[in-house]
Enzyme design. Structure first.
Site, PDB file in Angstrom:
ATOM      1  CB  THR A   1      -1.199  -3.544  -3.215  1.00 27.72           C
ATOM      2  OG1 THR A   1      -1.152  -2.537  -4.216  1.00 27.72           O
ATOM      3  CG2 THR A   1       0.140  -4.199  -3.089  1.00 27.72           C
ATOM      4  N   GLY A   2      -4.776  -4.588  -3.773  1.00 29.01           N
ATOM      5  CA  GLY A   2      -6.132  -4.040  -3.614  1.00 29.01           C
ATOM      6  C   GLY A   2      -6.136  -3.490  -2.209  1.00 29.01           C
ATOM      7  CB  THR A   3      -4.504  -0.972  -1.386  1.00 24.23           C
ATOM      8  OG1 THR A   3      -3.540  -1.961  -1.453  1.00 24.23           O
ATOM      9  CG2 THR A   3      -3.996   0.185  -0.587  1.00 24.23           C
ATOM     10  CB  THR A   4      -7.653   1.317   2.445  1.00 24.97           C
ATOM     11  OG1 THR A   4      -8.595   0.302   2.210  1.00 24.97           O
ATOM     12  CG2 THR A   4      -8.352   2.649   2.580  1.00 24.97           C
TER      13      THR A   4
END
Lengths: 275, 232
Positions: B31-34
């Protein structure tokens, strides 16, 4: 849980019993190249429609560049109301779904009801997370239970996603394009089947690892319709696996009959015990 | 990735360069994410984007990264999808059990400590960056940050994930203590939109949730409803 697992609960940590065997295995082959496991480089898809779930899959299983199986069954039975499509290493998807199916059968016998899709997903997630990606199984689970129609995907590392439409396997990019374009909530059965067929077809056309026939499985509250094949490939193989010739195909030129005289040397009777 | 590097060297190589199966199918789902969480007087606002990637492929464009741990405690997940889902389930169980034992709603601090315990103990095997946020009667709205490695620190506002690097400047200049709930929602929505604009691993829709004594209110900002910025 006691209800669902016949087998003893696994020991904590990872089970790398086969790792030593694999290492020894590699040494037996020249240049350390053991045979590669058979993968179902694949296109599988699933769609939730108004009355249930439609799952679709191609039927090609590849071993590197060779098609190992032209009529591979990728839609596996889990329970009367849940079916699972598998992509990834063929052996892993087969065995994982078999294990899941037998565990859920025991649960059904114990509790007297069909398992819920979320149960199947949790058991799978648990097992695949424990093996941290060593089991190469990308699974799409679809089913109908008392809480509604559900479609889940479980990745090899144990991640779960719940969405109304999905595609997995090497052909999933092409298939997902068709699904993204054509999906609407509450589709009718025929439209849903067509959509899944179109998406698998796109996968077959655009991916070398997918091909041959298309299987469709429709799951509704009323029951399951497993259509295998839903659509056959245009490139049919006319070679037959068995060769049977009609008597008279080969012309008889001459015939010679030699009677063999047999004498009865010894005759015995063996009585069978029937209780 | 920490998880990938932990695999033993003698593991079977299921793929090679000549394989028909593309590279990204073998990557772990991340979940490369913000993610972001802000405290206000009376509760917290949490927000996240909705993109889950497998390498360069978006595996799920409508992910829900705001996971319920208890009635008034949520966590924002970033890092490996499998790891964070597993940890969240474990903590959810432990906290639920604890709450039943005490016959009382659990404290946010307890949830944060449970997360930290798992993340620190298995720090070599896991890749999980988590923001724990919620409301309890003792201390009101609280945000705790449990990044990769298993640190635990309480902060009034916290961002996480791969997209967070792009919005530290925005956060530092626009956050002030004493913001109201609507101001927090606005701040979160704008910050997430900015990060999604710049970070390739973040995108999709913005999911927001407000947690207070009254309960949890969830909201989704779809593509056309996202805050807009100049497109010079």
């Amino acid at each position: 849980m006691a209800l669902s697992n016949v087998l003893e609960s696994p020991a904590s940590g990872f089970n790398f019993d086969n790792a030593a065997r694999n290492a020894a295995f590699e040494g037996l082959f020249e240049e350390g190249h053991p045979p590669k496991p058979m993968k179902t480089g694949t296109t599988i898809a699933g769609v939730v429609f108004k009355d249930g779930v439609v799952l679709g899959a191609d039927t090609r299983a590849t071993s590197s560049e060779v098609v190992a199986d032209k009529m591979c069954a990728k839609i596996h039975y889990i329970s009367p109301n849940i079916y699972c499509c598998g992509a990834g290493t063929a052996a892993d998807t087969e065995k994982t779904t078999d294990l899941l199916s037998s565990n859920l059968t025991v649960f059904s016998l114990n509790s007297g009801r069909n398992p819920r899709v979320v149960m199947a997903v949790n058991i799978l997630q648990d097992m695949l997370y424990r093996y941290h990606g060593q089991i190469g199984a990308n699974l799409i689970l679809g089913g109908v239970d008392c809480t509604g129609n559900h479609l889940y995907t479980v990745g090899p590392y144990g991640s779960v996603t719940k969405v109304p439409y999905l595609a997995m396997g090497s052909g999933d990019l092409a298939a997902l394009g068709i699904l993204e374009d054509g999906f609407k909530h509450d589709l009718e059965l025929e439209k849903a089947k067509e959509l899944v067929r179109d998406s698998i077809h796109a996968g077959i056309m655009s991916d070398l690892g997918s091909g041959n026939n298309i299987d469709i499985c429709v799951i509704t509250k009323q029951g399951v319709d497993y259509i295998r094949p839903f659509q056959e490939s245009e490139y049919k193989d006319t070679r037959k696996p068995k060769y049977k010739y009609r008597p008279g195909t080969t012309p008889v030129l001459t015939k010679k009959v030699v009677p063999l005289k047999l004498e009865v040397v010894e005759e015995t009777q063996q009585r069978m015990d029937t209780v | 990735m920490a998880a990938a590097s932990m695999m033993p060297i003698f593991s079977q190589n299921v793929s090679s360069k000549s394989d028909l199966v593309p590279d990204w199918t073998r990557q772990e789902v991340s979940t490369g994410t913000t993610i972001m969480a802000v405290e206000y007087d009376g509760g917290v606002v949490v927000g996240a984007d909705s993109r889950t990637t497998t390498g360069a492929y978006i595996a799920n464009r409508v992910t829900d990264k705001l996971t319920r741990i208890h009635d008034r405690i949520y966590c924002c997940r970033s890092g490996s999808a499998a790891d964070t889902q597993a940890i969240a389930e474990v903590v959810s169980y432990q906290l639920g059990f604890h709450s039943i034992e005490l016959d009382e709603p659990p404290l946010v601090e307890t949830a944060a400590h449970l997360f930290r315990a798992s993340c620190y103990r298995y720090r070599e095997e896991l890749m999980a960056g988590i923001l724990v946020a919620g409301w309890d009667r003792r201390k009101g709205g609280q945000v705790y940050c449990v990044p990769i490695g298993g640190m635990l620190v309480r902060q009034p506002v916290s961002v996480g994930g791969s997209g967070s690097s792009y919005i530290y400047g925005y956060m530092d200049s626009n956050y002030k203590p004493g913001l109201s709930k609507d101001q927090c929602l606005d701040l979160t929505a704008k910050a997430l939109a900015l990060a999604m604009e710049r970070d390739g691993s973040s995108g999709g829709v913005v999911r927001l949730a407000t947690i207070s004594e009254k309960g949890v209110e969830r909201r989704v900002l779809l593509g056309d409803q996202l805050p807009k910025f100049s497109t010079h």
